[in-house]
Structure formats: structure tokens, C-alpha cells
Design a protein around this motif. Structure first.
Motif, PDB file in Angstrom:
ATOM      1  N   UNK A 234       0.811  -1.213   0.000  1.00  0.00           N
ATOM      2  CA  UNK A 234       0.000   0.000   0.000  1.00  0.00           C
ATOM      3  C   UNK A 234       0.848   1.268   0.000  1.00  0.00           C
ATOM      4  N   UNK A 235       2.007   1.216  -0.679  1.00  0.00           N
ATOM      5  CA  UNK A 235       2.846   2.401  -0.825  1.00  0.00           C
ATOM      6  C   UNK A 235       3.424   2.917   0.475  1.00  0.00           C
ATOM      7  N   UNK A 236       3.755   2.029   1.394  1.00  0.00           N
ATOM      8  CA  UNK A 236       4.285   2.433   2.685  1.00  0.00           C
ATOM      9  C   UNK A 236       5.770   2.084   2.779  1.00  0.00           C
ATOM     10  N   UNK A 237       6.468   2.846   3.616  1.00  0.00           N
ATOM     11  CA  UNK A 237       7.882   2.570   3.888  1.00  0.00           C
ATOM     12  C   UNK A 237       8.033   2.363   5.384  1.00  0.00           C
ATOM     13  N   UNK A 238       8.632   1.255   5.773  1.00  0.00           N
ATOM     14  CA  UNK A 238       8.827   0.893   7.179  1.00  0.00           C
ATOM     15  C   UNK A 238      10.283   1.164   7.544  1.00  0.00           C
ATOM     16  N   UNK A 239      10.492   1.967   8.592  1.00  0.00           N
ATOM     17  CA  UNK A 239      11.847   2.258   9.052  1.00  0.00           C
ATOM     18  C   UNK A 239      12.424   1.060   9.785  1.00  0.00           C
ATOM     19  N   UNK A 240      13.752   0.984   9.783  1.00  0.00           N
ATOM     20  CA  UNK A 240      14.420  -0.167  10.395  1.00  0.00           C
ATOM     21  C   UNK A 240      14.355  -0.105  11.917  1.00  0.00           C
ATOM     22  N   UNK A 241      14.614   1.059  12.492  1.00  0.00           N
ATOM     23  CA  UNK A 241      14.677   1.174  13.939  1.00  0.00           C
ATOM     24  C   UNK A 241      13.304   1.157  14.593  1.00  0.00           C
ATOM     25  N   UNK A 242      13.317   0.889  15.891  1.00  0.00           N
ATOM     26  CA  UNK A 242      12.103   0.907  16.703  1.00  0.00           C
ATOM     27  C   UNK A 242      12.194   2.060  17.691  1.00  0.00           C
ATOM     28  N   UNK A 243      11.032   2.549  18.123  1.00  0.00           N
ATOM     29  CA  UNK A 243      10.983   3.675  19.046  1.00  0.00           C
ATOM     30  C   UNK A 243      10.234   3.242  20.294  1.00  0.00           C
ATOM     31  N   UNK A 244      10.503   3.976  21.385  1.00  0.00           N
ATOM     32  CA  UNK A 244       9.817   3.753  22.664  1.00  0.00           C
ATOM     33  C   UNK A 244       9.745   5.096  23.376  1.00  0.00           C
ATOM     34  N   UNK A 245       8.568   5.460  23.830  1.00  0.00           N
ATOM     35  CA  UNK A 245       8.358   6.723  24.538  1.00  0.00           C
ATOM     36  C   UNK A 245       8.518   6.472  26.034  1.00  0.00           C
ATOM     37  N   UNK A 246       9.528   7.100  26.617  1.00  0.00           N
ATOM     38  CA  UNK A 246       9.762   6.927  28.045  1.00  0.00           C
ATOM     39  C   UNK A 246       8.760   7.730  28.864  1.00  0.00           C
ATOM     40  N   UNK A 247       8.527   8.966  28.458  1.00  0.00           N
ATOM     41  CA  UNK A 247       7.596   9.822  29.196  1.00  0.00           C
ATOM     42  C   UNK A 247       6.179   9.590  28.684  1.00  0.00           C
ATOM     43  N   UNK A 248       5.250   9.263  29.578  1.00  0.00           N
ATOM     44  CA  UNK A 248       3.857   8.975  29.241  1.00  0.00           C
ATOM     45  C   UNK A 248       3.751   7.832  28.229  1.00  0.00           C
ATOM     46  N   UNK A 249       4.677   6.897  28.327  1.00  0.00           N
ATOM     47  CA  UNK A 249       4.671   5.787  27.379  1.00  0.00           C
ATOM     48  C   UNK A 249       3.447   4.902  27.513  1.00  0.00           C
ATOM     49  N   UNK A 250       3.009   4.645  28.735  1.00  0.00           N
ATOM     50  CA  UNK A 250       1.830   3.800  28.925  1.00  0.00           C
ATOM     51  C   UNK A 250       0.581   4.486  28.419  1.00  0.00           C
ATOM     52  N   UNK A 251       0.484   5.794  28.627  1.00  0.00           N
ATOM     53  CA  UNK A 251      -0.678   6.528  28.122  1.00  0.00           C
ATOM     54  C   UNK A 251      -0.720   6.509  26.603  1.00  0.00           C
ATOM     55  N   UNK A 252       0.454   6.675  25.974  1.00  0.00           N
ATOM     56  CA  UNK A 252       0.505   6.601  24.511  1.00  0.00           C
ATOM     57  C   UNK A 252       0.134   5.198  24.021  1.00  0.00           C
TER      58      UNK A 252
END
Length: 542
Positions: A242-260
Motif C-alpha cells: 500500500x505504498x508504505x515505507x517501514x523504518x528499520x529502527x524501533x521507538x519507545x516513549x519513556x515519558x507517558x509511554x503507557x498513556x501513549x
């Protein structure tokens, strides 16, 4: 009292309406960086073109013109990218419009001040509320020229406001001007060009409730996978369906991560923005969403456990805890910070000071913090404080708006209520009525500590100026109540009686030279042998 301006009532500051958290994009490959650069450059060019069209419409813009702009951008991007670009252009035009209105108000204030000063005789002194005349004819001539310059700028600003004309620089006016002063800015031409292009990129998308993970354009899964929908001209760079590009790295939000994570799992709207920091050579992603409207507690409910009054200064926060009755409890606290250096350092200093303040409030069991509703917009003008350059630098460097916004956001997460009070006379009355009584041999109370007490008492609805107890009827002025602490020169005040020359006892003749009553010595040896007793008539009528 006469001469005092009317004070505004304290109010509970509403909580933040949105949340923004940021994290770093790590483990990016060369292909990932190249795709992000091409997407940002392509969409940035479209955003510049759309902003130009929005500014050209001015006040005549309507929903139909908005639809036309979006329809023109859709073939060269996508419908969702076009919606994000047109909305960002509209918001930027509205922000520039508000800035133009604030500029007009500043020019009007400067013109009023200069006209008042030029109307006064040379050398006339001003009062506390109004400035005086010019000090010399030379200064009068310079101010008259300055008045003509401001009047010309005001006419031009009003004409632009009436025509709906705004001035916007994508990438920032400061960075654009730095191109002509690369040595002073500490940049090379190549470094400036890289930073300029990065600031003008556009890689941001608004969230959509009900869509997968809350955003169809830039998608971040709960496990940290980041993918984005490529514009139509760059569809050949896609590495997913569907014309998407997936980045190699992964992200994690430390601040308010559970809320996100909870929002993403429930497919609730989350907006994302990807930007590049050319100084550090890093890529970041920012997630933001709106909070539901929360009801603020009533003022009396927030003050049940007392309040902490906070006085903001150029280098520290002065705080003092007050009990339910407005009495200071314990010792004052001071939370220093350093506002020199870059903006990131200043912001971190303010954040650390507020963190310590909130930790102390939580440990004390207080559910409310009182701050001043400060606004130095009218106080920063060159015309009002032209001779006081250091004072203008001082008030310009105090981040009052940012401190209050950050304090409100941080306090909302800890369940503490922020109360804003009128800042009038808090420092003056605090130093006059609270600084000296609270100073002892073991505690030195500063003017700022006393001001924090005044701020807290105003939030609680108590008067700042200390009252005296009502006198008994037979002692002073009937049943009247003292409404304010009187000065030593005020007639009829409560206090020591004035000293009247002459004796205080009937055993001493009236023409004696003593200034105070005679006292009986404690020992026989100290008794004066030449003391003479005078026996007056019993009725004392002669």
C-alpha cells in the motif's frame, strides 16, 4: 483604599488541553535517512506553495478556497498529506495574524508613552505610574524623531491588518537573517544551508480516531515500528504494501509511554511529527494528542489542605507553605535555576526547579500552589523603561508564560491544582507586613519569601496587610475596628502612648526634670538620701 487599583479575583488555572512526547529514532540505515530526506523536501516544497496561496487569500479565505487548495495538493501527495499541509498553513497564518495584532498593541503603547513625555516640560519628574519629561533638549529631539518612526510603523501595521496581510518565513526569521552574518552566528555556508533546508521540511500528520493505531499517514505500532505513507511521486521507494515505507529502527516513549500505548491500542487519534536535528545529527519523532476536558476543582475545595505560595524571580522560586488559616508553616524554601545559555538549557533549568517544587508539595500534603498571573508584555517596551536597560533585560528574560504552562502541565499529572492571583502589591505588602515579623536570629526572611506569603494569602481570600485587634470601647475610638496596620506617624493609632514631659507620679513635683517615673531601688544602698516626698491634698482640688 484610595489610589489602589481594583484587584482581580483568584482563579483555578485549567489543565493542559494536549500532550506532546518526543523520542529519538535510532538504528536508521542510509536508505531510511534518504527516504526521510526526500519525503521532507517534497512535502516542504508543497507546504511553502500552499502557505503562499493561503496568505494571498487573506481575509477572503473560506471553506471553498480551502477545498480548492487541498484538491490541488492531492495528486502530488495524497488526500491525507494534503489535509495536513493545508491545516498547517492555516494555523501558521492564524499565528502570524495574532502576532501582528500584538505588534500593533505594542506600537500603540509606545506612541502613547512618547506623546505623553513630549507634552511635559523638559526636566519634569514623573510619578510611580506615569513617566516624566525628557531630561534635556537633546533627548526631547531624539524622542520626537522616535515618535515619527513609530507612528509610521503603526500606520503600516494597521494597513496590513485591515488588508489581512501577514509576513511569515518558513524556517524562521532569525535563521534567515543569520545567512548574512554567518561568522557571528558561528555557521558555515554549508552548515547554514543544511539547517535551513531541514527547518523547511514537512513530515507531520494529524491523527484520526478509528483508524489503525490512530494514524494512517505516519503509523507507530505498540511495539515501536514506524512506517509512513509515501507521497505519490515517491511511491517507488516503498518497501511494504500500500505504498508504505517501514523504518528499520524501533521507538519507545519513556515519558507517558503507557498513556501513549493505551491510545494506540484503542485506535485513538495520535499526531506525529518527524524532524531532523542538524546540530546533533539525530532524527526525532514527536507524538501528540488532545486530552479530554477535565473539570477543575472549585477554589474552596483546592484550598482544604492549605496552599503553597510561589514568588517567581530572575534566578529562583521562593515558596512558603500556608495552613488553612493563612499562617506560614515551617521555613521558606528556595528553588534556584540559571536562565543563561541556550534555550534548551533554560528550559531544563525551569523544569528541574518545578520538579523539586512539586515533590515538596506532594510530601507536604498540599493540593494547591498559588502563583502570580504575570504578563510583562506592556512592561518590556523601550519607551517605558528606556533608561533602565538592565531592568528591561531582567523582565524580558523571565519565562513567565512558559513557567506557568509547564507548571500547569506537570502539576496536572500529580493531582495538584494551580491557582493564579493578581500580582498587584504582593512584593510591596509582603515586605511591609511579613518580612520583619518572620525574621529571627535563626531565620533570615527575604523580600521574596514575604511575597510568597502574600501570594498564598491572596489565593485563600485573606488580606495581605496585617490587622490589629479591635480596641475596647473605653480605651480608644468606640467600637470601631482597625482595618489596616497603621504607620507610626498616623494619629490615633494603636500602640505606645506618646511621651509627655513631666512626672508620672504624684509624689514628684511637676517641675521636675525627670523624663520617666521614679523606680524603687532593689537594694537599700541604692536609695537616694536626698529624695524628698511631697504630700498633696487628699482631694487634689487645689
Amino acid at each position: 483604599m484610595a489610589g489602589l487599583r481594583e484587584l482581580a479575583a483568584p482563579f483555578v488555572v485549567p489543565g493542559p488541553s494536549g500532550v506532546a512526547v518526543r523520542t529519538r529514532l535510532k538504528q536508521l540505515t542510509g536508505m531510511d535517512v534518504e527516504v526521510l530526506r526526500q519525503v521532507g523536501a517534497h512535502l516542504g516544497a508543497l507546504a511553502s506553495r500552499d502557505l503562499k496561496a493561503r496568505c494571498r487569500h487573506g481575509l477572503g479565505h473560506d471553506a471553498r478556497a480551502w477545498a480548492v487548495r487541498k484538491r490541488e495538493l492531492t495528486p502530488v501527495s495524497s488526500s491525507r498529506w494534503a489535509g495536513a499541509i493545508t491545516k498547517a498553513s492555516h494555523d501558521q497564518w492564524a499565528l502570524a495574524r495574532r502576532g501582528a495584532h500584538a505588534h500593533i498593541q505594542s506600537l500603540e503603547a509606545g506612541v502613547r508613552t512618547l506623546r505623553h513625555r513630549l507634552s511635559l516640560p523638559v526636566g519634569e519628574k514623573g510619578s510611580k505610574r506615569t513617566p516624566g519629561g525628557c531630561r534635556s533638549r537633546r533627548e526631547w529631539h531624539a524622542k520626537s524623531r522616535r515618535l515619527h518612526v513609530l507612528e509610521d510603523r503603526l500606520r503600516q501595521a494597521r494597513a496590513d491588518w485591515a488588508a489581512g496581510r501577514v509576513r511569515v518565513v518558513r524556517g524562521g526569521k532569525l535563521l534567515a537573517r543569520a545567512r548574512h552574518h554567518l561568522a557571528a552566528a558561528g555557521l558555515t555556508e554549508a552548515g547554514w544551508r543544511e539547517r535551513w533546508e531541514a527547518e523547511r521540511w514537512f513530515v507531520q500528520a494529524d491523527g484520526e480516531s478509528g483508524k489503525r493505531f490512530g494514524n494512517e499517514t505516519i503509523r507507530v505500532t505498540p511495539d515501536g515500528e514506524v512506517s509512513l505513507r509515501l507521497p505519490a511521486p515517491l511511491a517507488h521507494l516503498a518497501n511494504a504494501g500500500h505504498g508504505r515505507y517501514v523504518l528499520t529502527g524501533r521507538v519507545a516513549f519513556a515519558h507517558r509511554g503507557q498513556e501513549w500505548a493505551d491510545r494506540v491500542a484503542a485506535n485513538r487519534a495520535v499526531a506525529y511529527r518527524i524532524h531532523h536535528d542538524t546540530v546533533r545529527g539525530r532524527w526525532y519523532v514527536t507524538a501528540s494528542w488532545q486530552n479530554p476536558v477535565t473539570r477543575t476543582p472549585p477554589l474552596n475545595v483546592a484550598l482544604v489542605e492549605g496552599v503553597i505560595g510561589v514568588d517567581m524571580n530572575a534566578d529562583h522560586l521562593a515558596a512558603w507553605r500556608l495552613d488553612l488559616h493563612g499562617n506560614p508553616v515551617g521555613d521558606p524554601r528556595r528553588f534556584p535555576y540559571d536562565l543563561t545559555g541556550p534555550a534548551t538549557h533554560r528550559d531544563a533549568q525551569v523544569r528541574h526547579a518545578l520538579t523539586r517544587l512539586l515533590h515538596w508539595a506532594t510530601a507536604s500534603g498540599v493540593k494547591a500552589i498559588a502563583v502570580e498571573d504575570l504578563d510583562f508584555t506592556a512592561e518590556k517596551t523601550r519607551e517605558k523603561h528606556g533608561r533602565q536597560k538592565r531592568f528591561r533585560q531582567l523582565i524580558s528574560g523571565m519565562p513567565t508564560a512558559r513557567l506557568r504552562a509547564r507548571l500547569t502541565s506537570m502539576a496536572d499529572a500529580t493531582g495538584i491544582t494551580i491557582i493564579a492571583v493578581d500580582p498587584a502589591y504582593t512584593s510591596q505588602w509582603g515586605a511591609q507586613h511579613w518580612q520583619k515579623p518572620l525574621t529571627s536570629s535563626t531565620r533570615r526572611t527575604t523580600r521574596h519569601d514575604a511575597a510568597s506569603i502574600a501570594i498564598g494569602r491572596r489565593a485563600q481570600g485573606y488580606p495581605i496587610r496585617r490587622r490589629t485587634a479591635p480596641p475596647r470601647t473605653h480605651q480608644s475610638d468606640g467600637c470601631g475596628h482597625r482595618t489596616a496596620q497603621a504607620g507610626p506617624e498616623t494619629p490615633g493609632r494603636e500602640g505606645p502612648r506618646p511621651r509627655i514631659p513631666g512626672p508620672r507620679k504624684r509624689s514628684v513635683p511637676p517641675d521636675t526634670a525627670r523624663t520617666r517615673a521614679a523606680r524603687t531601688p532593689n537594694t537599700v544602698r541604692d536609695v537616694r538620701s536626698d529624695q524628698e516626698w511631697v504630700q498633696d491634698s487628699l482631694l487634689l482640688t487645689e
